[in-house]
Structures are given as structure tokens and as C-alpha cells.
Scaffold this motif. Structure first.
Motif, short mmCIF file in Angstrom:
data_model
loop_
_atom_site.label_atom_id
_atom_site.label_comp_id
_atom_site.label_asym_id
_atom_site.label_seq_id
_atom_site.Cartn_x
_atom_site.Cartn_y
_atom_site.Cartn_z
N PHE A 2 0.83 -1.20 0.00
CA PHE A 2 0.00 0.00 0.00
C PHE A 2 0.87 1.26 0.00
N ILE A 3 1.97 1.24 0.74
CA ILE A 3 2.87 2.39 0.77
C ILE A 3 3.56 2.57 -0.57
N ALA A 4 3.96 1.45 -1.19
CA ALA A 4 4.63 1.51 -2.49
C ALA A 4 3.71 2.12 -3.55
N TYR A 5 2.40 1.88 -3.41
CA TYR A 5 1.44 2.38 -4.40
C TYR A 5 0.90 3.77 -4.06
N LEU A 6 1.38 4.37 -2.98
CA LEU A 6 0.91 5.71 -2.60
C LEU A 6 1.06 6.75 -3.71
N PRO A 7 2.20 6.80 -4.41
CA PRO A 7 2.34 7.79 -5.50
C PRO A 7 1.25 7.65 -6.56
N LEU A 8 0.84 6.41 -6.84
CA LEU A 8 -0.24 6.20 -7.82
C LEU A 8 -1.57 6.65 -7.24
N VAL A 9 -1.86 6.24 -6.02
CA VAL A 9 -3.15 6.56 -5.40
C VAL A 9 -3.33 8.07 -5.29
N LYS A 10 -2.25 8.80 -5.02
CA LYS A 10 -2.33 10.25 -4.89
C LYS A 10 -2.67 10.93 -6.21
N GLN A 11 -2.49 10.23 -7.33
CA GLN A 11 -2.82 10.79 -8.64
C GLN A 11 -4.28 10.56 -9.03
N LEU A 12 -4.95 9.65 -8.32
CA LEU A 12 -6.33 9.32 -8.67
C LEU A 12 -7.29 10.43 -8.24
N ASP A 13 -8.33 10.62 -9.01
CA ASP A 13 -9.35 11.61 -8.65
C ASP A 13 -10.30 11.04 -7.59
N LEU A 14 -10.42 9.72 -7.55
CA LEU A 14 -11.24 9.05 -6.54
C LEU A 14 -10.62 7.70 -6.22
N VAL A 15 -10.53 7.38 -4.92
CA VAL A 15 -9.99 6.09 -4.49
C VAL A 15 -11.12 5.29 -3.86
N HIS A 16 -11.41 4.12 -4.41
CA HIS A 16 -12.47 3.26 -3.89
C HIS A 16 -11.83 2.18 -3.02
N VAL A 17 -12.18 2.18 -1.73
CA VAL A 17 -11.68 1.15 -0.81
C VAL A 17 -12.88 0.44 -0.19
N LEU B 10 -8.78 1.06 5.67
CA LEU B 10 -7.92 1.50 4.57
C LEU B 10 -8.12 2.99 4.28
N ALA B 11 -9.36 3.47 4.44
CA ALA B 11 -9.62 4.90 4.25
C ALA B 11 -8.84 5.72 5.27
N ASN B 12 -8.82 5.28 6.53
CA ASN B 12 -8.08 6.00 7.56
C ASN B 12 -6.58 5.96 7.29
N PHE B 13 -6.10 4.83 6.79
CA PHE B 13 -4.68 4.70 6.45
C PHE B 13 -4.30 5.74 5.41
N TYR B 14 -5.13 5.92 4.39
CA TYR B 14 -4.82 6.87 3.31
C TYR B 14 -4.94 8.33 3.77
N THR B 15 -5.92 8.62 4.63
CA THR B 15 -6.03 9.99 5.13
C THR B 15 -4.81 10.35 5.98
N GLU B 16 -4.29 9.37 6.72
CA GLU B 16 -3.08 9.60 7.51
C GLU B 16 -1.87 9.86 6.61
N LYS B 17 -1.93 9.36 5.39
CA LYS B 17 -0.84 9.55 4.43
C LYS B 17 -1.02 10.80 3.57
N GLY B 18 -2.04 11.60 3.89
CA GLY B 18 -2.18 12.89 3.22
C GLY B 18 -3.20 12.96 2.10
N ILE B 19 -3.98 11.90 1.89
CA ILE B 19 -5.00 11.94 0.84
C ILE B 19 -6.29 12.52 1.43
N LEU B 20 -6.87 13.50 0.75
CA LEU B 20 -8.08 14.15 1.25
C LEU B 20 -9.21 13.14 1.38
N ARG B 21 -9.93 13.23 2.49
CA ARG B 21 -11.00 12.26 2.76
C ARG B 21 -12.10 12.33 1.71
N LYS B 22 -12.33 13.52 1.13
CA LYS B 22 -13.39 13.65 0.12
C LYS B 22 -13.04 12.93 -1.18
N ARG B 23 -11.78 12.54 -1.32
CA ARG B 23 -11.37 11.80 -2.52
C ARG B 23 -11.38 10.29 -2.29
#
Length: 216
Positions: free
Chosen positions: A135-150, A155-168
Motif C-alpha cells: 500500500f505504501i509503495a502504491y501511494l504515489p499512484l493513489v495520490k494521482q487518482l481523482d477518486l480512491v475506492h476502498v 484503509l480509508a483511515n490509512f490513506y487519510t493519515e498519508k495525506g489523501i483528502l477524505r473527500k477523494r
């Protein structure tokens, strides 16, 4: 809307993703959308809505996939031709090569959503460490997505902790269509005099949670 789904050939041991795409395709079509499937495969695809994306090599278990020099160009040409309103990517189809897809979409002014067909694991184990590393290795890709479906809040909390906006981030559990997966009569149960049986279908790995079924 015109929607493009990206998946991989069923035979490459990625059956769950294949079934998910097929059901999702039918659901979107029933809603009146125009849907295309970009499928990584070495075989010729039939049907105007399914477009084969060439591969150089696909390992039998489906985890190691090597694209050809035409893979990215084929995707680009078809995106320009179809002009979709959105692309929906199953993350992890082709490691490393996936990272090229968001930029390709954005260069053609196409929004892209991505879904993980794996979930975050909180158990203290080597499996948790491995999954977290992926999941950490794929962070650069996930940060480019307009919407992340989990599929879970974990997993949503993990990504928000890594700086991805919750609304995305869209949390939508992977549910079961009871009208499609309806139990029928079992000759096997009748023959063996089984009054209540449980069928576990999946790999015997932590990812599939067989221990939850065993405890139950």
C-alpha cells in the motif's frame, strides 16, 4: 456516461477481479451507461465493448505481468477514440506499469478512479507487513487518482493519515448480490445427509479470512 473499466484476463488466476468487473459492467449498462472494458490479455477479444490490451508475458498465478512496447500506446489510442467520461482502474493489475495510467488519463483530460481489491490487515503478522508495504509503495499512484475506492474504513483511515483528502476516498464495502448468488438445492448435501453445510470458496490464506469461518 461513457465509462472504461480496466481488468485482466480471467484465465490468469484473477477470477475475483474478473467476476467483479463483469457484474459491475452489467450494473452500469442496466443504468443506461455506455461501458467499455480494457482487458490485459494475450488473446483476441470478442465483442465491440471489450478491447484487448497486449501483454508480453503473464505468469500463471497472475502476479507477474510484463507489458509490451505497444501496451501503453494501445490504451492511449483507445482512450482518444472512445473519449470516456471516466476510467475505473483495478489497482495492482500490472505492478509499476499502473503508475503510467493516471498521467495518461489526465493528459487527455479524463478523470480516473481506482479500486483496491485487497484490504488492510491489522493482525500482527508478516502478512500485515507485506500488505502495508504494498500500500505504501502504491501511494504515489493513489495520490494521482481523482477518486480512491476502498472496501473498509481501515484503509480509508490509512490513506487519510498519508495525506489523501477524505473527500477523494469512497468507502464502499464489497457486498453480495443476493438475487444473483442464491442458494439452490444441493444433491451433495442430500447424498451425505448434511443438514447444514458451509462452503468456503477461496484461497486458504489470511487475506480470505478462513479463520473467521472456522471460529464461527
Amino acid at each position: 456516461m461513457r465509462i472504461v473499466l480496466i481488468d485482466k484476463e480471467e484465465k490468469q488466476k484473477m477470477g475475483g477481479v474478473g467476476v467483479y468487473t463483469t457484474r459491475f459492467y452489467k450494473y452500469l449498462k442496466d443504468l443506461g451507461h455506455t461501458v467499455f472494458i480494457f482487458r490485459y490479455t494475450k488473446k483476441k477479444q470478442h465483442g465491440k465493448d471489450v478491447i484487448g490490451i497486449p501483454l508480453f508475458f503473464a505468469e500463471e498465478r497472475g502476479f507477474l505481468v510484463i507489458p509490451t512496447e505497444k501496451t501503453l500506446q494501445t490504451i492511449k489510442e483507445n482512450l482518444i477514440k472512445i473519449k470516456p467520461d471516466i476510467v475505473y482502474l483495478a489497482i495492482g493489475m500490472i505492478p509499476l506499469f499502473d503508475f503510467s495510467i493516471p498521467a495518461l488519463c489526465h493528459n487527455n483530460k479524463i478523470p480516473i478512479a481506482g479500486a483496491w481489491h485487497a484490504d488492510f490487515n491489522n493482525t500482527a503478522s508478516s502478512y500485515r507487513l507485506l500488505v502495508k508495504t504494498i500500500f505504501i509503495a502504491y501511494l504515489p499512484l493513489v495520490k494521482q487518482l481523482d477518486l480512491v475506492h476502498v472496501f473498509s474504513d481501515k484503509l480509508a483511515n490509512f490513506y487519510t493519515e498519508k495525506g489523501i483528502l477524505r473527500k477523494r476516498i469512497l468507502v464502499l464495502p464489497n457486498g453480495v448480490d443476493e438475487t444473483f448468488y442464491t442458494p439452490g438445492k444441493s444433491d451433495f448435501a442430500k447424498h451425505h445427509n448434511i443438514k447444514r453445510g458451509v462452503l468456503f470458496l477461496g484461497r486458504l490464506t489470511l487475506q480470505k479470512n478462513p479463520e473467521i469461518l472456522i471460529r464461527s
